[in-house]
Scaffold this active site. Structure first.
Site, PDB file in Angstrom:
ATOM      1  N   ARG A 293      -7.769 -37.347  -3.044  1.00 56.80           N
ATOM      2  CA  ARG A 293      -8.213 -38.419  -3.947  1.00 56.80           C
ATOM      3  C   ARG A 293      -9.611 -38.922  -3.589  1.00 56.80           C
ATOM      4  O   ARG A 293      -9.919 -40.104  -3.776  1.00 56.80           O
ATOM      5  CB  ARG A 293      -7.216 -39.593  -3.943  1.00 56.80           C
ATOM      6  CG  ARG A 293      -5.839 -39.244  -4.462  1.00 56.80           C
ATOM      7  CD  ARG A 293      -5.863 -39.084  -5.979  1.00 56.80           C
ATOM      8  NE  ARG A 293      -4.521 -39.145  -6.534  1.00 56.80           N
ATOM      9  CZ  ARG A 293      -4.002 -40.213  -7.128  1.00 56.80           C
ATOM     10  NH1 ARG A 293      -4.705 -41.308  -7.294  1.00 56.80           N
ATOM     11  NH2 ARG A 293      -2.778 -40.172  -7.589  1.00 56.80           N
TER      12      ARG A 293
ATOM     13  N   ARG B 134     -16.201 -44.381 -14.732  1.00 54.74           N
ATOM     14  CA  ARG B 134     -14.877 -44.639 -15.329  1.00 54.74           C
ATOM     15  C   ARG B 134     -14.997 -45.610 -16.508  1.00 54.74           C
ATOM     16  O   ARG B 134     -14.319 -45.469 -17.513  1.00 54.74           O
ATOM     17  CB  ARG B 134     -13.957 -45.202 -14.233  1.00 54.74           C
ATOM     18  CG  ARG B 134     -12.575 -45.621 -14.665  1.00 54.74           C
ATOM     19  CD  ARG B 134     -11.681 -44.421 -14.859  1.00 54.74           C
ATOM     20  NE  ARG B 134     -10.380 -44.810 -15.394  1.00 54.74           N
ATOM     21  CZ  ARG B 134     -10.149 -45.069 -16.680  1.00 54.74           C
ATOM     22  NH1 ARG B 134     -11.099 -44.985 -17.547  1.00 54.74           N
ATOM     23  NH2 ARG B 134      -8.927 -45.397 -17.079  1.00 54.74           N
TER      24      ARG B 134
ATOM     25  N   ASP C  64      -5.970 -34.421 -13.170  1.00 52.40           N
ATOM     26  CA  ASP C  64      -4.723 -35.042 -12.708  1.00 52.40           C
ATOM     27  C   ASP C  64      -3.593 -34.032 -12.855  1.00 52.40           C
ATOM     28  O   ASP C  64      -3.676 -33.115 -13.677  1.00 52.40           O
ATOM     29  CB  ASP C  64      -4.405 -36.310 -13.515  1.00 52.40           C
ATOM     30  CG  ASP C  64      -3.365 -37.161 -12.798  1.00 52.40           C
ATOM     31  OD1 ASP C  64      -3.760 -37.945 -11.916  1.00 52.40           O
ATOM     32  OD2 ASP C  64      -2.169 -37.002 -13.086  1.00 52.40           O
TER      33      ASP C  64
ATOM     34  N   TYR D 259       7.975 -37.182 -13.043  1.00 52.41           N
ATOM     35  CA  TYR D 259       7.266 -38.055 -13.991  1.00 52.41           C
ATOM     36  C   TYR D 259       7.671 -37.753 -15.431  1.00 52.41           C
ATOM     37  O   TYR D 259       7.790 -38.656 -16.264  1.00 52.41           O
ATOM     38  CB  TYR D 259       5.749 -37.925 -13.833  1.00 52.41           C
ATOM     39  CG  TYR D 259       5.243 -38.522 -12.535  1.00 52.41           C
ATOM     40  CD1 TYR D 259       5.029 -39.894 -12.419  1.00 52.41           C
ATOM     41  CD2 TYR D 259       4.996 -37.719 -11.423  1.00 52.41           C
ATOM     42  CE1 TYR D 259       4.581 -40.451 -11.227  1.00 52.41           C
ATOM     43  CE2 TYR D 259       4.550 -38.264 -10.233  1.00 52.41           C
ATOM     44  CZ  TYR D 259       4.346 -39.629 -10.135  1.00 52.41           C
ATOM     45  OH  TYR D 259       3.918 -40.172  -8.958  1.00 52.41           O
TER      46      TYR D 259
END
Ligand code: CP3
Length: 341
Positions: free
Chosen positions: A25, A38, A75, A150
């Site tokens: 990360r 971002r 991701d 998930y």
């Protein structure tokens, strides 16, 4: 003359002193330059699918810290997105998905995965072109088990109870979902390697929550099949597998998956990891991310003990899990200084 990146040498079994460094990360919210980019992107997924922006944030930590590897900015949940499941990321919550119905797996789109992910592959090509040759570009995907957790819960949970329960209650249907994820992940990793990734990492963040039978069936076996499938097309593919929480199962995991290197989380003593691992399989890790936040003596002592315990074995320095947004940049600089002397 070709310059083999240090991380690739270690994945070949070479012992380097000091070890190469990257941080899981490493592109993310602890960097002001990441937060600035971002803000200009719409959603988090748009950032992942916009090659200009994704290339920029992939390279930011290399410019700032001179790490030995860049990791593709994307991701693990782009795979459910490519399969047609609705995926979004909400500020302060994390990923939110429309939970998959195991009785209706036909609703998932299993064709055209790689086509859907072309923007990410374009990022791989651009980063590889911009990155110095002696730095490795790492691609990645999530391991089927972690991605399935998930997809089934529709969000992060403290213990992944919904997926664990589904795997016991409907093992055949659960297996069918894992099969879909094995196929999609294999094609996706092959495409990343063909686009220029020097190595790939498979993240199994939730492997450690499985019992022994589950660990073999849902953590080891799918990753073994992905690695074999990738090597059928890219025979010398370099692959790191990270099963967080593998604990005493790490040696078996390394041998049975066929990975070139394995991630080690901070709960496993590195000396014990070294004893469990074949001499030619690299270890990667395993500083507690909280030591990196604390800094000072806690940081130095943690770094020193990892360096001491990995003398003479192929090792890649990393954290035992991802860096968190509240980590001071000065501590990352101190970490690198301490490792490189
Ligand atoms: O720098 C890098 O490592 C490359 C990019 C990367 C991201 N996610 C970007 C990201 C990588 C390799 C991941 C992997 C990932 N994503 C994992 C496995 C590794 C791990 O940390 O356990 C998992 C489980 C996910 C799923 C995911 N993505 C969650 C649970 C969250 C929310 C938690 C959080 O940290 O916010 C994300 C969002 C995410 N992925 C962010 C980033 C930089 C933060 C969101 C933002 O910046 O808006």
């Amino acid at each position: 003359m070709s310059v083999l990146p240090s991380i690739i040498r270690v994945l070949n079994g070479d012992v380097l002193d000091p070890p190469p460094i990257w941080i899981m990360r490493q592109a993310g919210r602890y960097l002001p330059e990441y937060r600035a980019v971002r803000k200009t992107a719409g959603s988090f997924l748009e950032l992942c699918y916009e090659p200009d922006l994704a290339t920029e944030v992939t390279l930011q930590p290399i410019r700032r810290f001179d790490f030995d590897a860049a990791i593709l900015f994307s991701d693990i949940l782009v795979i459910p997105d490519a399969l047609g499941q609705s995926v979004r990321f909400e500020e302060g919550i994390g990923p939110v998905l429309d939970p998959v119905d195991l009785a209706k797996l036909d609703a998932l789109r299993t064709e055209g995965i790689v086509e859907h992910l072309q923007p990410v592959l374009e990022t791989v090509r651009r980063v590889r072109a911009d990155l110095p040759r002696d730095k490795a570009l790492l691609g990645f995907c999530g391991a089927p088990w972690t991605v399935a957790t998930y997809m089934i819960a529709g969000q992060g949970t403290p213990d992944q109870a919904p997926a664990r329960l589904a795997a016991y209650e409907a093992p055949d249907r659960f297996e069918a979902l894992i099969e879909i994820l094995i196929g999609a992940s294999t094609d996706y990793l092959i495409a990343q390697l063909e686009a220029g990734a020097d190595a790939v990492q498979i993240f199994d963040t939730w492997a450690g929550i499985l019992d022994d039978e589950g660990f073999g069936r849902w953590a080891i076996d799918p990753v073994r099949r992905i690695i074999a499938g990738v090597r059928k097309v890219v025979p010398d593919a370099k692959i790191i597998a990270f099963a967080k929480g593998a604990g005493s199962r790490l040696g078996t995991y390394a041998r049975q998956t066929g990975a070139n290197g394995v991630g080690v989380d901070w709960t496993v003593p590195v000396a014990e990891a070294s004893a469990m691992l074949p001499a030619n399989i690299a270890s990667q890790g395993n500083l507690d991310p909280m030591r990196l936040i604390a800094g000072g003596e806690a940081l130095d002592a943690g770094v020193d003990s990892i360096l001491a315990a990995t003398v003479g074995r192929p090792h890649i320095f990393n954290l035992g899990h991802g860096i968190t947004p509240d980590t001071p940049i000065a501590n990352v600089e101190r970490l690198i200084g301490r490792i490189r002397g």
